[in-house]
Design a protein around this motif. Structure first.
Motif, short mmCIF file in Angstrom:
data_model
loop_
_atom_site.label_atom_id
_atom_site.label_comp_id
_atom_site.label_asym_id
_atom_site.label_seq_id
_atom_site.Cartn_x
_atom_site.Cartn_y
_atom_site.Cartn_z
N ALA A 181 120.27 0.37 40.03
CA ALA A 181 120.90 1.91 40.05
C ALA A 181 119.76 2.90 39.89
O ALA A 181 120.02 4.24 40.52
N LEU A 182 118.69 2.53 39.17
CA LEU A 182 117.38 3.39 39.38
C LEU A 182 117.01 3.69 40.61
O LEU A 182 116.65 4.95 40.87
N THR A 183 117.12 2.82 41.70
CA THR A 183 116.61 3.10 42.90
C THR A 183 117.62 4.17 43.55
O THR A 183 117.13 4.67 44.68
N ARG A 184 118.82 4.35 43.17
CA ARG A 184 119.73 5.17 43.70
C ARG A 184 119.70 6.60 43.12
O ARG A 184 120.60 7.64 43.62
N LEU A 185 118.94 7.04 42.00
CA LEU A 185 118.53 8.36 41.66
C LEU A 185 117.99 9.28 42.59
O LEU A 185 117.19 8.82 43.22
N LEU A 186 118.32 10.42 42.22
CA LEU A 186 117.38 11.75 42.83
C LEU A 186 116.11 11.69 42.47
O LEU A 186 116.03 11.13 41.07
N PRO A 187 115.25 12.24 43.11
CA PRO A 187 113.82 12.03 42.91
C PRO A 187 113.48 12.73 41.43
O PRO A 187 112.72 12.28 40.55
N GLU A 188 114.18 13.88 41.19
CA GLU A 188 114.07 14.52 39.81
C GLU A 188 114.60 13.74 38.80
O GLU A 188 114.30 13.76 37.55
N ASP A 189 115.79 13.08 39.07
CA ASP A 189 116.41 12.33 38.05
C ASP A 189 115.48 11.00 37.72
O ASP A 189 115.40 10.72 36.40
N LEU A 190 114.93 10.61 38.73
CA LEU A 190 114.15 9.28 38.67
C LEU A 190 113.00 9.88 37.70
O LEU A 190 112.54 8.78 36.86
N SER A 191 112.30 10.89 38.01
CA SER A 191 111.46 11.44 36.95
C SER A 191 111.75 11.33 35.69
O SER A 191 110.77 10.95 34.73
N LYS A 192 112.70 12.00 35.41
CA LYS A 192 113.32 12.15 33.89
C LYS A 192 113.23 10.36 33.53
O LYS A 192 113.44 10.38 32.37
N ALA A 193 114.00 9.53 34.15
CA ALA A 193 114.24 8.22 33.67
C ALA A 193 112.80 7.47 33.40
O ALA A 193 112.82 6.72 32.30
N LEU A 194 111.76 7.95 34.25
CA LEU A 194 110.47 7.39 33.86
C LEU A 194 109.96 8.12 32.65
O LEU A 194 109.29 7.30 31.88
N GLU A 195 110.39 8.99 32.41
CA GLU A 195 109.87 9.62 31.21
C GLU A 195 110.54 9.30 29.90
O GLU A 195 109.84 9.04 28.90
N ILE A 196 111.72 8.83 30.26
CA ILE A 196 112.51 8.19 28.93
C ILE A 196 111.65 6.72 28.45
O ILE A 196 111.43 6.37 27.61
N VAL A 197 111.23 6.05 29.82
CA VAL A 197 110.48 4.68 29.56
C VAL A 197 109.06 5.18 28.69
O VAL A 197 108.77 4.53 28.04
#
Length: 184
Positions: free
Chosen positions: A98-114
């Motif tokens: 599911a992470l691979t399906r995120l939009l680039p800006e959402d993926l950046s936010k997900a990586l910030e959560i990590v």
């Protein structure tokens, strides 16, 4: 000089004197009005400053309250996460997909959560290697909720991140295995 000239000269002097007196009175009135305007402006500035101080005090109080609420929410979140079950390997795989399906800006936010719970993690690097198995349960559940929300908003929500389906699938598998045991 004639009498007419003297009278004319006297009239001019008197008129000039009256004009001068009138001008002084006007100047005095104008000065009083100007002083009055200055006092009113100064009073208004003082009132504005007092209002500004009051607003700043209120703002500081609200900020303090929000900070306290934020701390309380963080404590509650940690309590909830501690009581959550561990994420299964299958759920971790689905989360990774599911992470691979995120939009680039959402993926950046997900990586910030990590990165919040993993100080050595570089979310802004050109290429990122994310080991899902190495993440804390807190991070995994936060990621799962975040990814679900973002994919729902993006219209890409499917069974990949659907908690209900995951739970239903697990229950179905458990009940099917119970049936098979009974049949044997």
């Amino acid at each position: 000089m004639t009498t007419d000239n003297i009278q004319l000269s006297t009239t001019k002097c008197t008129s000039a004197f009256k004009d001068n007196v009138k001008e002084k009175k006007l100047t005095s009135i104008e000065q009083q009005q100007e002083a009055s305007h200055r006092k009113a402006a100064a009073l208004k500035r003082m009132q504005d400053l007092k209002r500004m101080k009051d607003l700043m005090r209120q703002f500081a109080t609200i900020l303090r309250q929000l900070y306290e609420i934020d701390l309380h929410l963080e404590k509650l979140r940690l309590i909830v996460i501690q009581k959550c079950r561990k994420m299964s390997t299958e759920e971790k795989k689905k989360l990774g997909t599911a992470l691979t399906r995120l939009l680039p800006e959402d993926l950046s936010k997900a990586l910030e959560i990590v990165a919040e719970n993993n100080p050595g993690f570089q979310p802004t690097a050109q290429e990122v290697d994310l080991d899902i198995d190495a993440q804390s349960e807190l991070t995994l559940w936060r990621l799962k909720v975040f990814v679900q929300d973002k994919l729902k908003l993006a219209g890409k929500f499917s069974e990949v991140v659907d908690c209900n389906n995951i739970n239903n699938n697990e229950n179905t598998i458990k009940s099917n295995s119970k049936r098979k045991k009974r049949d044997i």
